[in-house]
Every structure is written in C-alpha cells, then in structure tokens.
Design a protein around this motif. Structure first.
Motif: not given
Ligand SMILES: Nc1ncnc2c1ncn2[C@@H]1O[C@H](COP(=O)(O)OP(=O)(O)OP(=O)(O)O)[C@@H](O)[C@H]1O
Ligand SMILES: [Mg+2]
Length: 164
Positions: A61-63, A74-75, A138-141, A148-149
């Motif tokens: 996944v890329a945010g 994202g999830l 991840a900062q853009w999730l 959840v992650l």
C-alpha cells in the motif's frame, strides 16, 4: 546468488531488511518502520526489500494524499490480494471488512472488528506462504487504515509475516 544491489551506501539497512525477511520466513513475525527525510531513499529500499523476498506473498500500500479522507482506502489496497479469503473469516469479521470495503451494505463497522478481520486475513494468507506487507508513504494513509495497521503490527505473533 542474488544480484548486487544498485543502491549505494545502504549495506547496513539492507542487512537489517534481509534479517527481517529471513526471520519471517522462519515464522518469526517482524515489524519495522523505515524513517527518513524526503528523497533519502525509503521507497528504493522498499523496492529492494520486495526483490529479496522471493517466495513471499507481497501486499503493498502506498498512502495517497488525496485519499486521506477516505476511511479504509489504504487498508483496501493492502487487503486487495487477499480478498478471495474473506470466506475464511468469522462471520462478524467478514461482515465488518466487507462493509468497510463497500462489498456489503450496513452500518459503518466497528474499527476493532475491521482490525481483527485484517489480522485474520493476513494470518490466513500466511499459512500458505510467508507474507510481506509493504507500506510506503504511511504519513498519507487515511486515519482508519493507519490505526488498523498499527493494531495488526502490535498483534502479529509467531506468524510468517513481515510488516514494513
Ligand atoms: N542508496 C541509493 N543509491 C542510489 N540511488 C538512490 C539511493 N537511494 C535512493 N536513490 C534514488 O534517489 C531517488 C529518491 O529515492 P526514493 O524515492 O527512494 O526516496 P524516498 O525517501 O522514498 O523519497 P520520498 O520521501 O519523497 O518518498 C530515486 O531516484 C532513487 O532511485
Ligand atoms: Mg518514497
């Protein structure tokens, strides 16, 4: 023989990532956060990690900044390759994740239930072959996916799963 890395000056980092993969292969789950300033080479390291992880099921996944307001966007990316296993989940978890991903209608699911479902899905997939979950930017999730992650990362036990 693995091909030489085309990265400069990342021997120590690649060694750590190599160990992580080796551990996960042996059923020792691992969670690692890669941090660094913009352009320092985080994405490149992740690319190299994926290349090293032969035999692993890879889910990525890329945010995306423009999707930050979309709960579970994202999830959804991360779980997409495993959705064929939804049927293996306990019914409340299956329902929760299905509603979160718009595959079923219903009230907005409890986040805990969604997190349990994601964890179960990953554990289920890891029974077949080791799993590598790669999260870039991840900062853009979206907030829901990030929570959840975090939950999943804290609860991985003796499973062949690496989360980076
Ligand atoms: N160790 C390295 N050796 C050679 N080239 C590298 C190395 N690390 C990164 N690069 C190159 O530098 C550029 C930026 O790297 P990368 O995109 O991986 O950075 P990043 O940390 O992910 O940046 P951002 O924070 O913007 O996402 C890319 O063109 C990449 O190929
Ligand atoms: Mg990057």
């Amino acid at each position: 023989m693995r091909p030489p890395s085309r990265l400069f000056g990342r021997t120590a980092e690649l060694e750590i990532l190599g160990r992580l993969i080796a551990n996960a292969r042996r059923g020792r789950s691992a969670v690692l956060v890669v941090r660094g300033e913009p352009g320092i080479g985080k994405t490149e390291l992740l690319r190299q990690l994926i290349a090293e992880a032969s035999g692993f099921g890879v889910t990525r996944v890329a945010g995306v900044e423009s999707e930050m307001e979309l709960p579970y966007a994202g999830l959804h990316q991360l779980c997409a390759p495993m959705l064929g296993r939804l049927g293996s989940l306990a019914e409340p978890q299956r329902r929760g994740l299905s509603v979160a991903f718009g595959l079923a209608s219903g009230d907005s699911p409890d986040r805990f239930l969604v997190a349990l479902a994601a964890l179960s899905l990953l554990a289920e997939a890891a029974q077949e072959r080791p799993m590598l979950c790669v999260v870039d930017d991840a900062q853009w999730l979206d907030q829901a996916s990030a929570e959840v992650l975090g939950f999943v990362g804290r609860r991985l036990l003796a499973e062949p799963v690496a989360l980076v």
